[in-house]
Design an enzyme around this catalytic site. Sequence first.
Site, PDB file in Angstrom:
ATOM      1  N   ASN A   1       0.798  -1.233   0.000  1.00  0.00           N
ATOM      2  CA  ASN A   1       0.000   0.000   0.000  1.00  0.00           C
ATOM      3  C   ASN A   1       0.827   1.278   0.000  1.00  0.00           C
ATOM      4  OD1 ASN A   1       0.772  -0.275   2.647  1.00  0.00           O
ATOM      5  ND2 ASN A   1      -1.224   0.207   3.530  1.00  0.00           N
TER       6      ASN A   1
ATOM      7  N   GLU B   1       5.155  -2.859  12.051  1.00  0.00           N
ATOM      8  CA  GLU B   1       3.874  -2.177  11.980  1.00  0.00           C
ATOM      9  C   GLU B   1       2.925  -3.149  11.306  1.00  0.00           C
ATOM     10  OE1 GLU B   1       3.601   1.024   9.178  1.00  0.00           O
ATOM     11  OE2 GLU B   1       1.447   1.154   9.476  1.00  0.00           O
TER      12      GLU B   1
ATOM     13  N   CYS C   1      -3.458   0.785   7.027  1.00  0.00           N
ATOM     14  CA  CYS C   1      -3.581   0.208   8.372  1.00  0.00           C
ATOM     15  C   CYS C   1      -4.176   1.212   9.339  1.00  0.00           C
ATOM     16  CB  CYS C   1      -2.229  -0.275   8.858  1.00  0.00           C
ATOM     17  SG  CYS C   1      -1.048   1.056   8.946  1.00  0.00           S
TER      18      CYS C   1
HETATM   19  O1  G3H Z   1      -0.910   1.329   6.034  1.00  0.00           O
HETATM   20  C1  G3H Z   1      -0.142   1.755   6.894  1.00  0.00           C
HETATM   21  C2  G3H Z   1       0.445   3.092   6.801  1.00  0.00           C
HETATM   22  O2  G3H Z   1       1.465   3.248   7.760  1.00  0.00           O
HETATM   23  C3  G3H Z   1      -0.591   4.167   6.941  1.00  0.00           C
HETATM   24  O3  G3H Z   1      -0.012   5.409   6.693  1.00  0.00           O
HETATM   25  O4  G3H Z   1      -1.722   6.850   7.815  1.00  0.00           O
HETATM   26  O5  G3H Z   1      -0.031   7.825   6.284  1.00  0.00           O
HETATM   27  O6  G3H Z   1      -1.879   6.413   5.388  1.00  0.00           O
HETATM   28  P1  G3H Z   1      -0.971   6.679   6.538  1.00  0.00           P
END
Ligand code: G3H
Length: 494
Positions: A169, A265, A299
Amino acid sequence: MPDDIFAELHDNQTPPLYRWFNGHAWVESKNGHYKDVVSPIDHTVLGKFPVVTTAEIDDAIARAHGAQRLWARVEITKRGKVLRLAADWIREHEPLLTTLLIKEIGKPADEAKDEIVRSADMLDYYTHEALHVGGEQLPSDAFPGYDQSKISIIERVPQGVVLAISPFNYPVNLSVSKLAPALMMGNAVIFKPPTNGALSALYLTQIFRKAGVPDDLLVTVTGGGEDIGDYLVGHPGINMITFTGSSQVGKSAAKIAGMIPLLFECGGNNAALVINGCDIETTALEIVKGAYSFAGQRCTAIKYVLGLDSDLDKVLPRVVALTQEKIKMGDPRDPGTKSVGPLITESAAKEVEARIVAAQQAGAKIVLGGKRQGNYIEPTILDHVTMDMEIVRIETFGPVVSFVRVKSIEEAIDLINRSTYGLQAAIYTCDEGLGIKLAGELDVGTVWINNKPQRGPDHFPFLGTKGSGVGVQGIKYSLEAMTRLKPIIINKPG
Ligand code: G3H
């Protein structure tokens, strides 16, 4: 830097056969084993990358140890220079990288461009912050058997060879967030990108390489997680793992890795708690942004909204109206598409669809959307969802937000805390004091008040409790995590 520096990444066939980077050269598959990168937009094969062999991995890791020992002796300002040059070249190649990212993972154009720019800014920030990460000195004191005659000189030394595994992603940004702190603090990196995102990662690798990362210090190994994941994670030559991905894969990787430092993470299943919904407009807008960016494949996305009937009855209609007004599903290459493009694969979309259907059969009501077309899922809103339904019990990586009605705020807090995830939560209230008090009761990494959950700003600490991760990221924290403390104790002269 001219674009043709990328020419050595692949041949001229259609689709192109890509090479992997062994630390000093771009290498073709030894055994002819390749994996396709299929665009989620139109299912064309964008390229094929080699599945590296275990012998190639062994060789690259052995060489990385030698390179790391030399790199650790390079002044931190010189390491920073290399990474700042990489940041400049990411900016220079932003249009090319953005276009590739859109095709490779189906990220809508605006969000794809943000990812690239954010990565360059993040690199710059890392190089500055690293100058302030240092050790300390402590005098001894009067524990039994000690006097004040000793001094501990506590250095921060690199972990060694770091395995960096990034997700589909954010294949550029969540790779940079691993490579930058590892390299800045004097480590070597074995970089394993995701299948969709591998091509972007190979371009990124070449940028680092051309910016001056020395031979064998950064190795980009390609292959499916199912092919090489366990082998890499369990490799005795790996000194630390930094990973972003699902909780399921994270838990399995942690078991295989054993006793080495982990910075993980993992999944999130983030709640939004609405209390005395006074600023309905802000609340609804943040929920819409939080639920649908990159089609909910984040996430940190909001997955469910909890509140009393009196609050949800006001907020839900505005969430529906704003979703209809602001979120446009479509081809991510089209600038008119807002947030909801295709999911990464059709099977991922089918899984989301199955959970929507199951929730409906169990008594939930579809208020908006709910349909699948190929690997697209309509922006979907469900009401009367209960926490035993799969759609909210486990992380649903799609554009779905569920409303869960509770009888009391205590019940809401209890439901959030019972989750096996603990990444983030949001509280929407006009009473910030109450928000802060309730935030203290939530067993999650971060609580946002009157805002959507999110990882950034990237220098804030970012962490998860329970199945959502281990260790703390964020620029200063990631830099520290890429080192270990090494006390050297001397006797005070005289
Ligand atoms: O999908 C996991 C990422 O760390 C989310 O990052 O909150 O900048 O979209 P974000």
